[in-house]
Design an enzyme around this catalytic site. Structure first.
Site, PDB file in Angstrom:
ATOM      1  N   ASP A  58       0.875  -1.182   0.000  1.00 21.89           N
ATOM      2  CA  ASP A  58       0.000   0.000   0.000  1.00 21.89           C
ATOM      3  C   ASP A  58       0.908   1.227   0.000  1.00 21.89           C
ATOM      4  OD1 ASP A  58      -1.652   2.126   0.494  1.00 21.89           O
ATOM      5  OD2 ASP A  58      -2.827   1.107   2.040  1.00 21.89           O
ATOM      6  N   TYR A 159      -6.716  15.427  -5.540  1.00 22.37           N
ATOM      7  CA  TYR A 159      -6.094  14.692  -6.650  1.00 22.37           C
ATOM      8  C   TYR A 159      -5.232  15.638  -7.492  1.00 22.37           C
ATOM      9  CZ  TYR A 159      -5.779  12.108 -11.085  1.00 22.37           C
ATOM     10  OH  TYR A 159      -5.323  11.497 -12.234  1.00 22.37           O
ATOM     11  N   LYS A 163      -1.191  15.686  -8.024  1.00 26.67           N
ATOM     12  CA  LYS A 163      -0.581  15.442  -9.341  1.00 26.67           C
ATOM     13  C   LYS A 163       0.294  16.639  -9.763  1.00 26.67           C
ATOM     14  CE  LYS A 163      -2.129  11.323 -10.756  1.00 26.67           C
ATOM     15  NZ  LYS A 163      -1.293  10.250 -11.313  1.00 26.67           N
TER      16      LYS A 163
HETATM   17  N1  LIG Z   1      -7.499   6.523 -16.798  1.00 23.61           N
HETATM   18  C1  LIG Z   1      -7.315   7.687 -17.400  1.00 23.61           C
HETATM   19  O1  LIG Z   1      -7.978   8.049 -18.386  1.00 23.61           O
HETATM   20  C2  LIG Z   1      -6.272   8.619 -16.845  1.00 23.61           C
HETATM   21  C3  LIG Z   1      -6.358   9.985 -17.121  1.00 23.61           C
HETATM   22  C4  LIG Z   1      -5.371  10.843 -16.632  1.00 23.61           C
HETATM   23  C5  LIG Z   1      -4.344  10.332 -15.866  1.00 23.61           C
HETATM   24  N2  LIG Z   1      -4.282   9.005 -15.612  1.00 23.61           N
HETATM   25  C6  LIG Z   1      -3.181   8.503 -14.788  1.00 23.61           C
HETATM   26  O2  LIG Z   1      -2.657   7.335 -15.395  1.00 23.61           O
HETATM   27  C7  LIG Z   1      -2.302   6.376 -14.391  1.00 23.61           C
HETATM   28  C8  LIG Z   1      -3.022   5.074 -14.631  1.00 23.61           C
HETATM   29  O3  LIG Z   1      -4.415   5.307 -14.737  1.00 23.61           O
HETATM   30  P1  LIG Z   1      -5.466   4.137 -14.431  1.00 23.61           P
HETATM   31  O4  LIG Z   1      -6.805   4.691 -14.755  1.00 23.61           O
HETATM   32  O5  LIG Z   1      -5.008   2.871 -15.090  1.00 23.61           O
HETATM   33  O6  LIG Z   1      -5.273   4.018 -12.840  1.00 23.61           O
HETATM   34  P2  LIG Z   1      -6.230   3.281 -11.792  1.00 23.61           P
HETATM   35  O7  LIG Z   1      -6.830   2.090 -12.443  1.00 23.61           O
HETATM   36  O8  LIG Z   1      -7.167   4.271 -11.183  1.00 23.61           O
HETATM   37  O9  LIG Z   1      -5.196   2.881 -10.652  1.00 23.61           O
HETATM   38  C9  LIG Z   1      -4.052   2.072 -10.946  1.00 23.61           C
HETATM   39  C10 LIG Z   1      -3.667   1.274  -9.763  1.00 23.61           C
HETATM   40  O10 LIG Z   1      -3.230   2.111  -8.684  1.00 23.61           O
HETATM   41  C11 LIG Z   1      -3.196   1.270  -7.560  1.00 23.61           C
HETATM   42  N3  LIG Z   1      -3.356   2.007  -6.296  1.00 23.61           N
HETATM   43  C12 LIG Z   1      -4.355   2.815  -5.896  1.00 23.61           C
HETATM   44  N4  LIG Z   1      -4.158   3.202  -4.619  1.00 23.61           N
HETATM   45  C13 LIG Z   1      -3.012   2.603  -4.195  1.00 23.61           C
HETATM   46  C14 LIG Z   1      -2.303   2.584  -2.981  1.00 23.61           C
HETATM   47  N5  LIG Z   1      -2.724   3.229  -1.888  1.00 23.61           N
HETATM   48  N6  LIG Z   1      -1.177   1.854  -2.918  1.00 23.61           N
HETATM   49  C15 LIG Z   1      -0.745   1.162  -3.996  1.00 23.61           C
HETATM   50  N7  LIG Z   1      -1.378   1.128  -5.171  1.00 23.61           N
HETATM   51  C16 LIG Z   1      -2.504   1.842  -5.269  1.00 23.61           C
HETATM   52  C17 LIG Z   1      -4.353   0.282  -7.700  1.00 23.61           C
HETATM   53  O11 LIG Z   1      -3.812  -1.000  -7.412  1.00 23.61           O
HETATM   54  P3  LIG Z   1      -4.715  -2.237  -6.851  1.00 23.61           P
HETATM   55  O12 LIG Z   1      -5.808  -2.398  -7.875  1.00 23.61           O
HETATM   56  O13 LIG Z   1      -3.751  -3.355  -6.808  1.00 23.61           O
HETATM   57  O14 LIG Z   1      -5.233  -1.826  -5.507  1.00 23.61           O
HETATM   58  C18 LIG Z   1      -4.792   0.449  -9.148  1.00 23.61           C
HETATM   59  O15 LIG Z   1      -4.964  -0.759  -9.856  1.00 23.61           O
HETATM   60  C19 LIG Z   1      -2.627   7.034 -13.047  1.00 23.61           C
HETATM   61  O16 LIG Z   1      -1.471   7.637 -12.509  1.00 23.61           O
HETATM   62  C20 LIG Z   1      -3.667   8.074 -13.412  1.00 23.61           C
HETATM   63  O17 LIG Z   1      -3.702   9.161 -12.511  1.00 23.61           O
HETATM   64  C21 LIG Z   1      -5.224   8.139 -16.057  1.00 23.61           C
END
Ligand SMILES: NC(=O)c1ccc[n+]([C@@H]2O[C@H](COP(=O)([O-])OP(=O)(O)OC[C@H]3O[C@@H](n4cnc5c(N)ncnc54)[C@H](OP(=O)(O)O)[C@@H]3O)[C@@H](O)[C@H]2O)c1
Length: 249
Positions: A58, A159, A163
């Site tokens: 975590d 958030y 960031k």
């Molecule tokens: N999705 C988008 O369109 C988008 C847009 C802008 C920026 N981003 C950035 O791109 C990256 C990936 O996006 P995503 O949508 O794939 O992310 P996500 O699914 O929201 O999160 C990725 C992983 O982060 C882990 N996480 C959350 N809290 C945690 C904690 N306390 N300790 C350790 N791990 C933790 C979770 O792991 P577990 O499942 O194992 O708990 C989750 O699977 C992120 O940095 C996000 O901010 C994404």
């Protein structure tokens, strides 16, 4: 070549791990709750012809961040790439932000990338896999930020602030750690839907994007690979991958 990708049990993190595996990286696949997802990522990494290991923790808890560092240091003596991808995207109205929520956001998005980079610095200095790098130039840290670091969404103050701090951490490390270690940020636009966005909301967002469509986890993954494998002179920049959304009024 070796990489650690945080939050690699699903979505963008998994796409990054698999893209890196295709490029020949062994991947340390970090997860928090998604053990089965991380195992599926490892299977995909192996199917891509490489190998890896699972790392649990975590990242909101300092002791568990140290545990991730120890696990990687116990397995490997060098590291070519650290991808700080793990994230929590959860709307909370400003009046309702608790200290715990604020600290969790800062913990996962800023403190953990800081501690992981610091703890793995000797391995990153000893690593390096980028084509065309000069002698003495080692590994690279890629921080996954968000275009929301510059233009906040209502309901995402903690958030967005965290960031934005990650963006500054990226620049601070870039000027202090280079040339031994580069640090680059990637700011995605919409590349994977939050599960609670309905069809209407998805269409409204897609219409605002100059490219006329949302991106994909693969768009981020291919950029990470480029930075790590070919971007020897990229340092201290934040690269948007957003179909032009940030450029738009
Ligand atoms: N999705 C988008 O369109 C988008 C847009 C802008 C920026 N981003 C950035 O791109 C990256 C990936 O996006 P995503 O949508 O794939 O992310 P996500 O699914 O929201 O999160 C990725 C992983 O982060 C882990 N996480 C959350 N809290 C945690 C904690 N306390 N300790 C350790 N791990 C933790 C979770 O792991 P577990 O499942 O194992 O708990 C989750 O699977 C992120 O940095 C996000 O901010 C994404």
């Amino acid at each position: 070549m070796r990489a650690l990708v945080t939050g690699a049990g699903h979505r963008v993190g998994r796409a990054i791990a698999v893209e890196l595996a295709k490029a020949g990286f062994e991947v340390a696949i970090h997860y928090r709750t998604s053990r089965a997802g991380a195992e599926a990522t490892l299977a995909a990494v192996r199917a891509a012809g490489s190998n890896g290991l699972l790392v649990h923790g975590d990242l909101a808890r300092v002791s568990e961040v140290h545990g991730v560092v120890d696990a990687v240091r116990g397995a490997w003596e060098t590291l070519d790439l650290l991808v700080n991808n793990a994230s929590m995207f959860k709307p909370v109205a400003f009046e309702e932000i608790t200290l715990d929520h604020w600290e969790t956001m800062m913990g996962v998005h800023v403190r953990a990338p800081f501690l992981l980079t610091q703890g793995l610095l000797p391995l990153l200095r000893a690593g390096g896999a980028t084509e065309g790098r000069a002698p003495g130039e080692g590994g690279v840290v890629v921080n996954i930020a968000d275009i929301g670091a510059e233009r906040p969404l209502p309901g995402f103050a903690a958030y967005s602030v965290s960031k934005a701090a990650l963006v500054m951490l990226t620049k601070a490390l870039a000027v202090e750690l280079a040339p031994a270690v580069r640090c680059v940020g990637i700011s995605p636009g919409q590349v994977a839907w939050p599960p609670d966005y309905d069809e209407d909301k998805r269409e409204r967002i897609a219409r605002r994007i100059p490219m006329g469509r949302v991106g994909s986890p693969g768009d981020v993954a291919r950029l990470v690979r480029f930075v790590a494998v070919e971007g020897a002179y990229l340092n201290g920049v934040i690269l948007p991958v957003d179909g032009g959304l940030q450029a738009r009024y």
